[in-house]
Scaffold this active site. Sequence first.
Site, PDB file in Angstrom:
ATOM      1  N   TRP A  43     -10.648  -1.346  -9.305  1.00 29.35           N
ATOM      2  CA  TRP A  43      -9.178  -1.315  -9.273  1.00 29.35           C
ATOM      3  C   TRP A  43      -8.612  -1.848 -10.593  1.00 29.35           C
ATOM      4  O   TRP A  43      -7.633  -1.314 -11.120  1.00 29.35           O
ATOM      5  CB  TRP A  43      -8.627  -2.164  -8.137  1.00 29.35           C
ATOM      6  CG  TRP A  43      -8.905  -1.786  -6.724  1.00 29.35           C
ATOM      7  CD1 TRP A  43      -9.197  -2.649  -5.708  1.00 29.35           C
ATOM      8  CD2 TRP A  43      -8.869  -0.484  -6.103  1.00 29.35           C
ATOM      9  NE1 TRP A  43      -9.359  -1.967  -4.517  1.00 29.35           N
ATOM     10  CE2 TRP A  43      -9.162  -0.641  -4.733  1.00 29.35           C
ATOM     11  CE3 TRP A  43      -8.638   0.800  -6.597  1.00 29.35           C
ATOM     12  CZ2 TRP A  43      -9.216   0.432  -3.837  1.00 29.35           C
ATOM     13  CZ3 TRP A  43      -8.697   1.878  -5.706  1.00 29.35           C
ATOM     14  CH2 TRP A  43      -8.985   1.688  -4.357  1.00 29.35           C
TER      15      TRP A  43
ATOM     16  N   ARG B 296     -15.450  -3.218  -5.854  1.00 30.67           N
ATOM     17  CA  ARG B 296     -14.294  -2.326  -5.818  1.00 30.67           C
ATOM     18  C   ARG B 296     -13.092  -2.958  -6.512  1.00 30.67           C
ATOM     19  O   ARG B 296     -12.306  -2.264  -7.163  1.00 30.67           O
ATOM     20  CB  ARG B 296     -13.950  -1.932  -4.379  1.00 30.67           C
ATOM     21  CG  ARG B 296     -12.967  -0.754  -4.310  1.00 30.67           C
ATOM     22  CD  ARG B 296     -12.894  -0.125  -2.935  1.00 30.67           C
ATOM     23  NE  ARG B 296     -12.402  -1.004  -1.899  1.00 30.67           N
ATOM     24  CZ  ARG B 296     -13.149  -1.582  -0.956  1.00 30.67           C
ATOM     25  NH1 ARG B 296     -14.461  -1.378  -0.934  1.00 30.67           N
ATOM     26  NH2 ARG B 296     -12.620  -2.367  -0.042  1.00 30.67           N
TER      27      ARG B 296
ATOM     28  N   GLY C 262      -7.092 -18.621  -6.854  1.00 27.68           N
ATOM     29  CA  GLY C 262      -7.575 -17.274  -6.596  1.00 27.68           C
ATOM     30  C   GLY C 262      -8.574 -17.252  -5.454  1.00 27.68           C
ATOM     31  O   GLY C 262      -9.305 -18.215  -5.228  1.00 27.68           O
TER      32      GLY C 262
ATOM     33  N   ASP D 228      -5.840  -4.869  -5.928  1.00 29.16           N
ATOM     34  CA  ASP D 228      -5.610  -3.488  -5.491  1.00 29.16           C
ATOM     35  C   ASP D 228      -4.211  -3.007  -5.860  1.00 29.16           C
ATOM     36  O   ASP D 228      -3.984  -1.815  -6.100  1.00 29.16           O
ATOM     37  CB  ASP D 228      -5.755  -3.361  -3.963  1.00 29.16           C
ATOM     38  CG  ASP D 228      -6.953  -4.072  -3.385  1.00 29.16           C
ATOM     39  OD1 ASP D 228      -7.268  -5.185  -3.862  1.00 29.16           O
ATOM     40  OD2 ASP D 228      -7.545  -3.560  -2.428  1.00 29.16           O
TER      41      ASP D 228
ATOM     42  N   THR E 258     -11.415 -14.433  -3.444  1.00 29.86           N
ATOM     43  CA  THR E 258     -12.020 -13.095  -3.414  1.00 29.86           C
ATOM     44  C   THR E 258     -12.314 -12.788  -1.948  1.00 29.86           C
ATOM     45  O   THR E 258     -13.428 -12.925  -1.456  1.00 29.86           O
ATOM     46  CB  THR E 258     -13.262 -13.006  -4.316  1.00 29.86           C
ATOM     47  OG1 THR E 258     -12.871 -13.369  -5.649  1.00 29.86           O
ATOM     48  CG2 THR E 258     -13.810 -11.585  -4.358  1.00 29.86           C
TER      49      THR E 258
ATOM     50  N   ASP F 250       0.803  -1.228   0.000  1.00 26.92           N
ATOM     51  CA  ASP F 250       0.000   0.000   0.000  1.00 26.92           C
ATOM     52  C   ASP F 250       0.832   1.271   0.000  1.00 26.92           C
ATOM     53  O   ASP F 250       0.273   2.372   0.058  1.00 26.92           O
ATOM     54  CB  ASP F 250      -0.940   0.004   1.215  1.00 26.92           C
ATOM     55  CG  ASP F 250      -1.978  -1.092   1.132  1.00 26.92           C
ATOM     56  OD1 ASP F 250      -2.629  -1.196   0.081  1.00 26.92           O
ATOM     57  OD2 ASP F 250      -2.119  -1.853   2.114  1.00 26.92           O
TER      58      ASP F 250
END
Length: 410
Positions: free
Chosen positions: A259, A255, A241, A183, A243, A123
């Site tokens: 992204w 969201r 994967g 993200d 989520t 981040d």
Amino acid sequence: MNIIKTCLVVTLLLMLSCNSTKKEASKKEDPKSFPLENVLQNNVEKLSKVANALSYPDSLPRNIKSDKTNWGFVGVTDWCSGFWPGTLWYAYEASKNRQIKQEAERFTAPLKSIAYSPADNHDIGFMMYCSYGNGYRLTGNKEYKQTLLAAADTLATLYNPKVGTILSWPSQKHKFKYNTIIDNMMNLELLFWASKNGGNKQLYNIAKSHAEKTMKHIVRKDSAVYHVGSFDEESGEFLRGYTHQGYAHESMWARGQGWGIYGFSVAYRETGEQAFLTTAEKLADHYIKRLPDDKIPFWDFDDPKIPNAPKDASAAAVAACGMFELSQLIDDDLKKKKYFNAAKNYVEILSSAAYLSENTNEALLLHSTGHYPKNSEIDVPIIYADYYYMEALLRYKKLYEKQANALALK
């Protein structure tokens, strides 16, 4: 003769009706019918008022609980720390108000330590590029540039060449193994920027590789995205994967889709790789196709509780920014218009009484959802919604002015 008169009257009435319809359609299509400048300046005034009332620059707004009217705060190491100073930089850009500039500088300064501390998550891009990045873009402050270059180098330490991606959550390796999240596409812009502005050229290759691996493994065949991709740290093999913040692993988390639209648009802008543009279009088209009637997504498109599920205004704001970006990268006029009109539509709906906070609380937008499965930040104001909303408003304004100038030159 009476028949001729009657025909003339009918013809005249039809012509008047057509002209009226054309005028009404023209009025609806005219961007000036949306009070863009008024909305922007009202937001600027509100942001200025809130900033002036905050005493501690290292305490940064993150969310407002449903029973409160004032922001709740986090420290500089929280992943959301850069959004509040970034929002103030946008307010300064919209107003050129020196006092707001001083507030933006005041809340930006405490984040400097992030650039020079060991990286513990991806981040850093959100934290530093939203704050220092906007600050440098608007002021040319040389100290800001050096801090950004240091931040890019710090972010790059999380890159694993065996996997070809940046590790998103070192603290979550016990749960997801080597993990990369959608993200993280948003944090590549810091690396691309640094590689062009005095930083290590290898930063470009890191960002490009990360985008390629994300495109290959995290973008699904159904044109939605996983939140998390899990990899073998030694072989680089994609394992599966997740989520994590969505309804289910194969569901469409709103969201995350935003992204992806925004992140792959930027990746194409910076690299010229056609596959990134194709991916951005694919994600945007799927998002548009699945929107509910009011064009603001529920937190997850596949929540079985819809329509009795919370909305996510932050996803709409992110998608708007991404589609404004996408609209400027495409040569096809019809596609360009489609993405531009979709983005401006989301901005105008977010600016309506249904989503704009006004006097309800200190935020700009209502109805965002953070981490629904964790029962965290559900149907409340969240700072990154305000950040991308201000960005979208400014993008709308610049693109409208660009179109007006182009027409004036013809």
